[in-house]
Scaffold this motif. Structure first.
Motif, PDB file in Angstrom:
ATOM      1  N   LYS A  79     -36.646 -17.147  10.601  1.00 51.56           N
ATOM      2  CA  LYS A  79     -37.552 -16.010  10.729  1.00 51.56           C
ATOM      3  C   LYS A  79     -36.753 -14.724  10.598  1.00 51.56           C
ATOM      4  O   LYS A  79     -35.518 -14.713  10.785  1.00 51.56           O
ATOM      5  CB  LYS A  79     -38.277 -16.045  12.077  1.00 51.56           C
ATOM      6  CG  LYS A  79     -37.362 -15.874  13.283  1.00 51.56           C
ATOM      7  CD  LYS A  79     -38.122 -15.929  14.604  1.00 51.56           C
ATOM      8  CE  LYS A  79     -39.018 -14.749  14.816  1.00 51.56           C
ATOM      9  NZ  LYS A  79     -39.622 -14.715  16.166  1.00 51.56           N
ATOM     10  N   VAL A  80     -37.427 -13.637  10.289  1.00 52.88           N
ATOM     11  CA  VAL A  80     -36.770 -12.325  10.288  1.00 52.88           C
ATOM     12  C   VAL A  80     -36.510 -11.948  11.733  1.00 52.88           C
ATOM     13  O   VAL A  80     -37.429 -11.878  12.557  1.00 52.88           O
ATOM     14  CB  VAL A  80     -37.645 -11.268   9.589  1.00 52.88           C
ATOM     15  CG1 VAL A  80     -36.990  -9.894   9.704  1.00 52.88           C
ATOM     16  CG2 VAL A  80     -37.879 -11.627   8.130  1.00 52.88           C
ATOM     17  N   SER A  81     -35.247 -11.717  12.043  1.00 55.51           N
ATOM     18  CA  SER A  81     -34.838 -11.465  13.422  1.00 55.51           C
ATOM     19  C   SER A  81     -33.507 -10.730  13.406  1.00 55.51           C
ATOM     20  O   SER A  81     -32.972 -10.420  12.342  1.00 55.51           O
ATOM     21  CB  SER A  81     -34.742 -12.801  14.176  1.00 55.51           C
ATOM     22  OG  SER A  81     -34.446 -12.601  15.539  1.00 55.51           O
ATOM     23  N   HIS A 117     -27.522 -13.493   5.988  1.00 54.33           N
ATOM     24  CA  HIS A 117     -27.274 -12.107   6.411  1.00 54.33           C
ATOM     25  C   HIS A 117     -26.407 -11.327   5.439  1.00 54.33           C
ATOM     26  O   HIS A 117     -25.915 -11.840   4.437  1.00 54.33           O
ATOM     27  CB  HIS A 117     -26.702 -12.079   7.833  1.00 54.33           C
ATOM     28  CG  HIS A 117     -25.335 -12.672   7.983  1.00 54.33           C
ATOM     29  ND1 HIS A 117     -24.187 -11.993   7.658  1.00 54.33           N
ATOM     30  CD2 HIS A 117     -24.931 -13.880   8.475  1.00 54.33           C
ATOM     31  CE1 HIS A 117     -23.134 -12.740   7.939  1.00 54.33           C
ATOM     32  NE2 HIS A 117     -23.555 -13.896   8.427  1.00 54.33           N
ATOM     33  N   LYS A 118     -26.215 -10.085   5.786  1.00 53.17           N
ATOM     34  CA  LYS A 118     -25.466  -9.126   4.967  1.00 53.17           C
ATOM     35  C   LYS A 118     -23.969  -9.386   5.056  1.00 53.17           C
ATOM     36  O   LYS A 118     -23.452  -9.782   6.092  1.00 53.17           O
ATOM     37  CB  LYS A 118     -25.797  -7.714   5.459  1.00 53.17           C
ATOM     38  CG  LYS A 118     -25.121  -6.590   4.705  1.00 53.17           C
ATOM     39  CD  LYS A 118     -25.700  -5.244   5.106  1.00 53.17           C
ATOM     40  CE  LYS A 118     -25.490  -4.924   6.572  1.00 53.17           C
ATOM     41  NZ  LYS A 118     -25.965  -3.561   6.915  1.00 53.17           N
ATOM     42  N   LYS A 174     -24.545  -5.773  14.149  1.00 52.27           N
ATOM     43  CA  LYS A 174     -25.907  -6.270  14.288  1.00 52.27           C
ATOM     44  C   LYS A 174     -26.801  -5.694  13.192  1.00 52.27           C
ATOM     45  O   LYS A 174     -26.707  -4.520  12.856  1.00 52.27           O
ATOM     46  CB  LYS A 174     -26.472  -5.882  15.664  1.00 52.27           C
ATOM     47  CG  LYS A 174     -25.779  -6.545  16.837  1.00 52.27           C
ATOM     48  CD  LYS A 174     -26.460  -6.161  18.150  1.00 52.27           C
ATOM     49  CE  LYS A 174     -25.783  -6.839  19.328  1.00 52.27           C
ATOM     50  NZ  LYS A 174     -26.456  -6.495  20.606  1.00 52.27           N
ATOM     51  N   HIS A 175     -27.673  -6.539  12.658  1.00 50.61           N
ATOM     52  CA  HIS A 175     -28.647  -6.070  11.675  1.00 50.61           C
ATOM     53  C   HIS A 175     -29.748  -7.113  11.537  1.00 50.61           C
ATOM     54  O   HIS A 175     -29.568  -8.276  11.879  1.00 50.61           O
ATOM     55  CB  HIS A 175     -27.994  -5.783  10.322  1.00 50.61           C
ATOM     56  CG  HIS A 175     -27.316  -6.971   9.702  1.00 50.61           C
ATOM     57  ND1 HIS A 175     -26.019  -7.328   9.983  1.00 50.61           N
ATOM     58  CD2 HIS A 175     -27.753  -7.893   8.804  1.00 50.61           C
ATOM     59  CE1 HIS A 175     -25.687  -8.402   9.290  1.00 50.61           C
ATOM     60  NE2 HIS A 175     -26.725  -8.764   8.567  1.00 50.61           N
TER      61      HIS A 175
END
Length: 204
Positions: free
Chosen positions: A99-101, A148-149, A110-111
């Motif tokens: 999920k988007v979290s 993630h990034k 953090k992102h």
């Protein structure tokens, strides 16, 4: 350069494996597919893998390809954060796991990301600390294998010193923003639940 097979080849491989494809044919029906592809010669120090992000809506199918790494970085292969060994995501399809979290790494960067929060995945556990990828000791569970990034300014040859301890990590922050915006829209329009499929280049 990373691997970009045609969309029909991706769907062919997934269908042959019996994997689910989201088609979004009705209002409120999920349509976004997230598919990673690991190179045949896996390199833990490069962003040489692929994530294909696509819709299969009849008459409006589209696909975007981004450079990622599906492998943990050499730093974490030599210094596992888990006593069982460094996580390497096993190829397969993981239904309704993400999920988007908020991604909250030990580095403090953090992102928002697409995070494993909803279901189990299977990883290999490499614990010999030799800096090479060993696809052994499979283990299933909740391990925070997020998408993630990575670097702010990535390119296909960027070395991958310490960006991944097992996550799927983008080579380029601008690419990641495009990806995340698409996922956020799907979460808002349909549901904040995503499946992730990891294939091998040798499947094609």
């Amino acid at each position: 350069m990373f691997f970009t097979p045609p969309l029909d080849e991706i769907t062919r491989v997934m269908t042959a494996k019996g994997y689910k494809l989201y088609k979004g044919q009705k209002k409120g029906e999920r349509g976004l597919n997230l598919v990673g592809i690991r190179r045949k010669t896996a390199s833990p120090d490069k962003f040489d893998d692929t994530i294909a992000v696509f819709f299969l809506i009849p008459g409006a199918a589209d696909v975007m390809y981004f450079s990622i790494t599906t492998d943990p970085s050499p730093h974490y292969l030599k210094h596992p954060v888990n006593s069982a060994g460094t996580a390497i995501l096993k190829e397969g399809q993981y239904i309704d796991t993400h999920k988007v979290s908020m991604h909250s790494p030990a580095s403090g960067n953090k992102h928002m990301a697409v995070c494993q929060r909803l279901g189990k995945v299977t990883v290999f556990r490499d614990k010999n600390k030799d800096g090479k990828l060993d696809f052994v000791n499979p283990q299933s569970g909740m391990f925070g294998i997020n998408i993630h990034k990575g670097p702010l300014n990535g390119n296909w040859d960027t070395r991958n010193p310490n960006y991944s301890a097992g996550c799927q990590v983008f080579a380029d922050a601008d690419d990641f923003k495009i990806f995340l915006d698409r996922c956020k829209k799907e979460a808002a329009d349909v549901k904040n639940v995503f499946s992730y499929t990891l294939l091998n280049e040798s499947d094609f």
